[in-house]
Design a protein around this motif. Structure first.
Motif, PDB file in Angstrom:
ATOM      1  N   ILE A   1      39.998  36.052  40.608  1.00  0.00           N
ATOM      2  CA  ILE A   1      39.847  35.768  39.171  1.00  0.00           C
ATOM      3  C   ILE A   1      39.062  34.478  38.977  1.00  0.00           C
ATOM      4  O   ILE A   1      39.154  33.556  39.783  1.00  0.00           O
ATOM      5  CB  ILE A   1      41.220  35.668  38.463  1.00  0.00           C
TER       6      ILE A   1
ATOM      7  N   MET B   1      43.978  36.085  43.249  1.00  0.00           N
ATOM      8  CA  MET B   1      45.203  36.183  42.467  1.00  0.00           C
ATOM      9  C   MET B   1      46.372  36.463  43.407  1.00  0.00           C
ATOM     10  O   MET B   1      46.229  37.227  44.356  1.00  0.00           O
ATOM     11  CB  MET B   1      45.045  37.336  41.489  1.00  0.00           C
TER      12      MET B   1
ATOM     13  N   ILE C   1      38.310  43.436  41.230  1.00  0.00           N
ATOM     14  CA  ILE C   1      39.434  44.175  41.833  1.00  0.00           C
ATOM     15  C   ILE C   1      38.907  45.053  42.965  1.00  0.00           C
ATOM     16  O   ILE C   1      37.922  45.780  42.787  1.00  0.00           O
ATOM     17  CB  ILE C   1      40.127  45.071  40.780  1.00  0.00           C
TER      18      ILE C   1
ATOM     19  N   ILE D   1      42.647  40.878  44.216  1.00  0.00           N
ATOM     20  CA  ILE D   1      42.007  40.524  42.935  1.00  0.00           C
ATOM     21  C   ILE D   1      41.548  39.069  42.999  1.00  0.00           C
ATOM     22  O   ILE D   1      42.327  38.182  43.367  1.00  0.00           O
ATOM     23  CB  ILE D   1      42.984  40.723  41.749  1.00  0.00           C
TER      24      ILE D   1
ATOM     25  N   CYS E   1      38.007  39.438  36.328  1.00  0.00           N
ATOM     26  CA  CYS E   1      38.738  39.837  37.544  1.00  0.00           C
ATOM     27  C   CYS E   1      37.860  40.775  38.375  1.00  0.00           C
ATOM     28  O   CYS E   1      37.286  41.724  37.824  1.00  0.00           O
ATOM     29  CB  CYS E   1      40.018  40.602  37.223  1.00  0.00           C
TER      30      CYS E   1
END
Ligand SMILES: Nc1ncnc2c1ncn2[C@@H]1O[C@H](COP(=O)(O)OP(=O)(O)OP(=O)(O)O)[C@@H](O)[C@H]1O
Ligand SMILES: [Mg+2]
Length: 405
Positions: free
Chosen positions: A114, A92, A129, A112, A127
């Protein structure tokens, strides 16, 4: 699996621990969040709880925007829409400094990833993270280091160009100094020669008889002007060699003949101090060098040896050939030189005299000229000495296989 997870997450309770797939999700090193098509969190693992400082119940069903700093929240729904239109697995905000916000309002750096996911209620997004605070700090540090390195490189370039300018100035000053000395020495030699000449005439009493006092005075004039003349000669030699204008006249000649010529001038000096002056030139060696300059070198070394050796000592000149190189040593039983002076004595005007030692005549030019001359011939000169025991000056000179002319 989907049912299990969906059931547990939609209930907002902790999933059953023996569910293999759920345990797999829990074991992931990253925080995992599933976000449905309206941007609501429908699933999360406990890494997310730890990372953000929320309890699971506080996050489930909430808008995912609550995990990002307020200033980014407004634009995020539009980003989500865009992603829905081109759903692929990707990082991301690639290249962006992504930030997340904890329950206590503190921000931290995150990466992140995705990916689209077929969720319970339709197309959702998963996601992954990762808290990258440490990595970002390290990157920041590297960036700063690079910047300061670049700055130093620029500073160095400036210093280098300043140095170049100074070097050129020094070279110019050096040339000017050598030119000045050469011209001055020439100018000084003419009147000095006249003084010596006229003092000689007076001493010979061709212009009329002298009283004893006048004879003594004329003697002093002769002595001092000869000394001055030899000093001017030395300075002229040094400036010529340093300016690269000393032309050597190479020829082949017998070392023993050159030594004899020098010894004949030095014998009275040695005799006055009862110094035993000997040579050990086992084979007759032929030098290929500038004859006058070799005599000057031998004279400087032998006269030093006599000067710095107390009465009744001994001075010896030894030579041997080593291939095409001739090795000459002047060995004395004199006052010697302390090790820290071994290099300095070859510097211009450097003299080493202990306070207890009687002041010997000299200006400290002999050895510097000697070294320059030896090096000009492609040879080397060095000293081995022990204070109180004596000194050995060694030098090398090019030899010759040609017959002596
Ligand atoms: N054989 C030696 N024994 C002890 N000390 C020496 C010897 N030869 C040179 N030195 C030391 O090295 C110094 C430099 O020698 P150098 O020949 O350059 O100068 P100088 O003899 O003092 O003066 P100049 O040769 O200009 O008349 C001397 O002053 C002395 O301290
Ligand atoms: Mg000397």
């Amino acid at each position: 699996m989907k049912e299990d997870i969906a059931k547990s997450s939609s209930l907002g309770s902790r999933p059953v621990a023996n569910n293999r797939y759920w345990r797999l999700l829990e074991a992931a090193p990253d925080g995992i969040v599933e976000v449905d098509d309206s941007g609501r969190i429908v699933l999360l693992n406990s890494q997310v709880e730890k990372m953000f400082g929320y309890r699971r119940e506080e996050l489930l069903g909430k808008s995912v925007e609550m995990l990002m700093p307020e200033r980014f929240r407004g634009r995020h729904p539009a980003h989500r829409e865009q992603y829905r239109a081109h759903s692929v697995i990707r990082p991301m905000g690639s290249g962006l400094d992504l930030r997340a916000v904890r329950a206590d309002g503190t921000e931290f750096a995150v990466d992140i990833n995705i990916s689209p996911f077929e969720g319970e209620t339709g197309g959702s997004v998963v996601c992954a993270i990762r808290d990258v605070t440490d990595r970002r700090l390290a990157e920041e540090e590297i960036r700063n280091l690079n910047l300061s390195l670049e700055q130093r490189t620029r500073d160095l370039a400036v210093i280098n160009s300043e140095l170049e300018v100074r070097n050129r100035q020094v070279e110019k000053a050096d040339r000017l100094k050598s030119n000045f000395l050469t011209t001055m020495s020439h100018e000084l030699r003419t009147p000095l020669n006249a003084i010596v000449g006229f003092a000689d005439l007076l001493a010979r009493q061709t212009a009329g008889p002298l009283t004893q006092k006048q004879e003594r005075f004329v003697g002093n004039v002769k002595e001092s002007s000869r000394h001055l003349l030899s000093l001017v000669d030395d300075i002229l030699d040094i400036s010529k060699i340093e300016a690269g204008c000393l032309d050597l006249k190479f020829e082949s000649f017998s070392l023993s003949v050159a030594v004899d010529e020098v010894l004949s001038t030095l014998r009275p000096l040695a005799a006055a101090k009862e110094i035993d002056l000997t040579t050990d030139l086992s084979v007759d060696l032929t030098l290929h060098a500038d004859r006058l300059r070799v005599r000057q070198v031998l004279y400087n070394l032998l006269s030093n040896a006599i000067k710095f050796t107390p009465a009744k000592g001994s001075v010896r000149l030894v030579s041997r050939a080593n291939g095409s190189v001739i090795h000459i040593s002047v060995i004395d039983t004199g006052i010697g030189i302390p090790p820290e002076e071994n290099e300095k004595i070859f510097e211009v005007f450097h003299r080493y005299l202990t306070p207890t030692q009687h002041v010997c005549e000299g200006t400290g030019l002999g050895l510097s000229i000697t070294r320059l001359l030896v090096e000009q011939h492609g040879g080397k000169i060095w000293v081995e000495s022990e204070p109180g025991k004596g000194s050995q000056f060694h030098l090398t000179m090019p030899g010759s296989r040609d017959p002596v002319r």
